[in-house]
Motif scaffolding. Structure first.
Motif, short mmCIF file in Angstrom:
data_model
loop_
_atom_site.label_atom_id
_atom_site.label_comp_id
_atom_site.label_asym_id
_atom_site.label_seq_id
_atom_site.Cartn_x
_atom_site.Cartn_y
_atom_site.Cartn_z
N ARG A 198 24.46 13.50 -44.51
CA ARG A 198 24.83 12.78 -43.28
C ARG A 198 25.24 13.84 -42.06
N LEU A 199 24.78 13.25 -41.23
CA LEU A 199 25.11 14.86 -40.23
C LEU A 199 24.97 13.80 -38.59
N SER A 200 26.55 14.27 -38.29
CA SER A 200 26.65 14.46 -36.93
C SER A 200 27.35 15.21 -35.90
N VAL A 201 27.56 15.42 -34.41
CA VAL A 201 28.33 16.27 -33.09
C VAL A 201 28.30 15.60 -32.87
N ASN A 202 30.08 16.45 -32.60
CA ASN A 202 30.68 15.37 -31.49
C ASN A 202 31.69 16.38 -30.13
N THR A 203 31.26 16.72 -29.48
CA THR A 203 31.38 17.12 -28.02
C THR A 203 32.74 16.92 -27.81
N GLU A 204 34.43 17.50 -28.12
CA GLU A 204 35.35 16.52 -28.00
C GLU A 204 36.40 18.02 -27.43
N GLU A 205 37.75 17.59 -27.16
CA GLU A 205 38.50 18.51 -26.43
C GLU A 205 39.83 19.23 -27.80
N VAL A 206 39.94 19.98 -27.62
CA VAL A 206 41.02 20.29 -28.81
C VAL A 206 42.39 21.78 -28.46
N LEU A 207 42.91 21.47 -29.00
CA LEU A 207 44.07 22.20 -28.56
C LEU A 207 43.78 23.77 -29.37
N ILE A 208 43.40 25.10 -29.14
CA ILE A 208 43.58 26.48 -29.55
C ILE A 208 45.49 26.86 -29.48
N LYS A 209 46.05 26.74 -30.55
CA LYS A 209 47.72 27.32 -30.41
C LYS A 209 47.85 28.39 -31.30
#
Length: 867
Positions: free
Chosen positions: A406-417
């Motif tokens: 099962r595969l999914s691709v999600n475009t999301e905002e993350v924080l790179i600390k």
């Protein structure tokens, strides 16, 4: 009994030597040695007879020069035959001269180049021990200056000087890796000798200064700087670069960041992730040393300054893969099977430029866009998901499948600390994606709404979404444009305000057809200005008359870093009708049939087929390998023969991103274009327009759209996709679009999906990626100062930016000037301040700032106003 094989080596990294079984063979007089030496330093590349005559007789060739060259070639062929070196080495007659085809292991120069490439790749990947070992092995092949015995006779070829420069660069790479690994004590003397011999090499001086400082010799490090500065001023009237000047300042300030540091690793933080297996360390090599201010230069501040880099918000694409092993799997086999499945996913992810961040039970998660944003991160994630799906679907042929996927691709905002040296991915989205993927139907790639919209016309998907019980709707991705079973021709908004440019392309094409002589065009424009669209419209016009010309395309293949994204392989595949992902056996059959149809069954067809097949070798060909020259010549020969039957339009996308392999091929092709009916069209960004394949290229620069054209394009998108009347184009939106057609299209689509406006003025994902990719190519201090400049209200003044951030005024001013040269900022009319060249640049840079940084800057700005 079989004849024992003779070991023959050709050495050019020093005096010319031909070594047979450890014994040096005599190679005749200076002219013979010069011919052999020239062929060896251009091994596996075609060299013209006229060029060889010029370099062998630089003072003027005698009338018998061509005959003397032919005699030398015959003599060398007899040497090769005597030692039974075919097929490892052969000297071929190849228009317009000769081609020395030789196995890489037989020439020390080719071995050196292979080792250097491998060492630099290891260095870029953070594998320091392997990098230093490989680079040291490469340097040990040198026995002196290239063809030292020939240069003593007065021969001076540009290639020889370039190789000497390359050796010094490799030496600096090796020494930098050694110093980074903490072995600065061992190399101080070697660096001192290098700086003494090459006093103008500032990189060598920088390495010496760092090594001396880490050895506790601060005074000697400063002396090394002043010695280099004096030489530069006396000889060239130049100051050292800003980087070297800043290093002196950091040594004076005894900056702690100059101490040896361990390599950073990429870490993952997410809610409830205690059960997750940690991702393997992903080492990163910083672009350059961080910036520090001079001792005593910082004035007292009304409130604490923010850290240089507390983190960065990024828009990324998250690929989540989950395997269902099924009840038939033996419990004792689970661990090994999951490890194999995860390894297969990791291979696909890393080949496409992604990073695996989490392995949790039967799930593997990867992010695309960390540590650097790419314009095509979303496409890379979707293409990787499709590749994983196809990889495991193919196992049906081998018997019972061990797992469904099962595969999914999600475009999301993350924080790179970025606390200390270790980047850390922080986002609840990763945990959410992990929970949702388990509820999806198997053996398909499902994408979120944001991913679907950010793909634009490049991503093909089913129109009916899948209503997931665990969250918002998802869309079924069936493939990418041009990949079966997806069609190539996709409905697009109209082409506006480009009639004149299209007419110019048509005129050049008509000239090629009418006169039978080739031309080279380069379309230059910012990202989104419609370069590819303009070429597509020309191709559509040409295809209306199928017998007028043949259109072939190559380039960066959506900018994806994949082993199969070989531009030349894509070119030949499109001509031969190869399907995406076909096996090497299928490729061989198709290419053989296509070449036979073109040339018949003559020996030339078999020879051309043999030379083209390395393009489709299992795992991809070795770019820059020993057969590169033969391969380039074969593809050029193929294009010449195709053009002999029907004019050819060859489109090379993203010339600014072309690697050395593609650049060398285009250079070879450019030399043949004038004699054949071929129109070579390249697209390039303005900052990198100098990387043209030929100085004979005609450059066409695409201007920004007029206001009326923007209105027309905006209205057409709304009417075509929603039946609207095209209203809602406010002055603020006009300003943000800035005459860029792609910006107009994406903002119009955003308005369709978010009629009340995007939250907090959020940019469309496609625009964000294009601009963020440009910002991520900046040096760390330049990027940091650009983000700090977004906190300034009114004109951007160095004093104000320095007060809000952690850099000195001098450093800020230098970076602002650099950003102006990169077309990211512009100077005010009075020359005292700066402004953003485009509002979207400010929007993206500001969006990357963490909330904590913004709050700290706001408090400091308020304190400054009160003070």
């Amino acid at each position: 009994m079989p004849k024992p094989r003779t070991d023959v080596r050709f050495n050019v990294l020093g005096p010319l030597q031909v070594v047979r079984d450890g014994a040096i063979l005599p190679m005749g007089g200076p002219k013979k040695r010069a011919v052999l030496g020239y062929l060896l330093v251009h091994a596996n590349d075609v060299v013209a007879t006229s060029q060889m005559i010029k370099v062998i007789w630089p003072q003027g060739a005698p009338s018998t020069a061509r005959k003397m060259l032919q005699n030398t070639v015959s003599w060398f062929r007899s040497v090769l035959a005597e030692h039974d070196l075919a097929p490892s080495c052969a000297l071929l007659t190849h228009s317009p001269g000769y081609l020395l085809r030789v196995d890489e292991s037989m020439v020390d120069l080719l071995r050196y180049e292979r080792l250097t490439r491998a060492g630099r790749q290891a260095l870029a990947d953070g594998r320091r021990a392997e990098a230093t070992r490989t680079l040291r092995e490469a340097l040990d092949l040198w026995r002196g200056p290239v063809l030292e015995d020939l240069t003593d006779t007065g021969i001076t070829w540009p290639r020889l000087a370039a190789l000497q420069e390359e050796r010094l660069t490799t030496l600096e790479d090796y020494l930098e890796a050694e110093i980074a690994a903490g072995r600065h004590h061992q190399h101080v003397a070697e660096l001192d000798q290098l700086v003494t011999a090459e006093p103008h090499r500032e990189r060598a001086c920088r390495l010496l200064m760092i090594a001396l400082y880490r050895c506790g010799r601060q005074v000697d490090a400063l002396r090394a700087y002043h010695r280099t500065r004096k030489v530069l001023m006396d000889d060239l009237a130049l100051e050292p670069t800003r980087e070297l000047r800043e290093l002196e300042s950091r040594i004076l300030a005894q900056d702690v960041s100059l101490r040896p540091a361990t390599e950073p690793e990429l870490r993952l933080t997410l809610p409830g992730a205690a059960h997750a297996r940690p991702a393997p360390a992903v080492e990163a090599v910083p672009d350059r040393e961080p910036t520090a201010h001079r001792a005593g230069a910082e004035e007292a501040a009304p409130s604490p300054r923010p850290a240089a880099s507390t983190g960065e918000r990024k828009l990324v694409s998250i690929l989540t893969t989950s395997f269902d092993l099924g009840p038939e799997v033996d419990p004792e086999d689970v661990d090994d099977l999951l490890a194999d499945l995860a390894a297969a996913v990791r291979t696909e992810v890393e080949t496409a430029g992604g990073t695996v961040v989490c392995c949790t039970g039967s799930a593997v998660q990867a992010v695309f866009g960390v540590p650097r944003t790419g314009e095509h991160d979303m496409l890379a994630a979707v293409r990787t998901g499709l590749a994983v799906r196809d990889r495991f679907a193919a196992r049906e042929d081998a018997g019972p499948r061990p797992a469904t996927v099962r595969l999914s691709v999600n475009t999301e905002e993350v924080l790179i600390k970025t606390h200390g040296a270790a980047p850390e991915v922080v986002s609840p989205a990763i945990d959410i994606c992990l929970r949702r993927v388990w509820s999806l139907p198997p053996d398909s790639v499902w994408i979120c709404e944001a991913t679907r919209r950010s793909g634009g016309a490049d991503l093909i998907h089913d129109l009916a979404p899948y209503s997931s019980p665990a969250g918002p709707p998802l869309w079924h991705a069936t493939g990418l444009r041009g990949d079966p079973p997806c069609p190539v021709d996709i409905p697009r908004p109209p082409l506006v305000d480009r009639d004149h440019d299209l007419m110019i392309l048509q005129e050049h094409f008509d000239q090629v057809v009418r006169r039978g002589r080739g031309r080279i065009l380069t379309l230059v424009g910012e990202a989104g200005m419609g370069k590819s669209r303009l070429v597509l419209e020309l191709a559509r016009l040409i295809r209306r008359g199928p017998d007028r010309a043949r259109v072939l395309r190559t380039g960066t293949v959506h900018g994806l870093r994949t082993a199969t994204a070989d531009p030349l392989a894509g070119l030949v595949a499109s001509w031969a009708g190869l399907a995406h992902g076909c096996t090497p056996e299928e490729a061989e059959a198709k290419v053989t049939a296509a070449v036979s149809a073109l040339l018949g069954e003559e020996p030339a067809a078999r020879s051309l087929t043999r030379d083209l097949l390395p393009l489709f070798a299992p795992g991809g060909r070795a770019r820059g390998g020993p057969d590169t020259g033969v391969l380039h010549a074969a593809v050029v020969d193929l294009l010449v023969r195709i053009a002999g039957e029907l004019p050819v339009v060859l489109v090379v996308e993203d010339l600014h991103a072309a690697d050395d392999d593609l650049s060398r091929f285009l250079g070879l092709l450019a030399g043949r274009v004038a004699a054949i009916p071929l129109l070579l069209i390249s697209t390039a960004r303005p900052q990198l327009a100098r990387r043209l394949c030929s100085q004979a290229s005609t450059t066409i620069t695409l201007d920004r759209l007029t206001d009326d054209a923007v209105r027309e394009l905006w209205g057409s998108v709304l009417r075509r996709e929603d039946g609207g009347d095209g209203a809602g184009l406010t002055p603020e939106l006009f300003d943000r679009i800035g005459g860029n057609p792609m910006f107009a299209i994406e903002f119009a689509r955003q308005r369709l999906h978010e009629p009340d406006g995007a939250p907090e003025g959020r940019l469309p994902a496609r625009i964000y990626r294009v601009v963020a990719a440009t910002l991520d190519r900046l040096a760390p201090d330049e990027k940091e100062i650009l983000k700090e400049a977004t906190l300034v209200s009114g004109p951007i003044v160095p004093d104000t930016v320095a007060a809000l951030g952690c850099h000195t005024v001098e450093v800020v001013r230098g970076c602002l000037d650099d950003l102006t040269r990169r077309d990211l900022l512009v100077r005010d009319r009075d020359g005292t301040g700066y402004a953003f060249a485009h509002p979207v640049i400010r929007d993206v840079a500001h969006a990357q700032l963490p909330k904590a940084t913004r709050s700290c800057a706001d408090r400091r700005a308020e304190a400054l106003r009160v003070g």
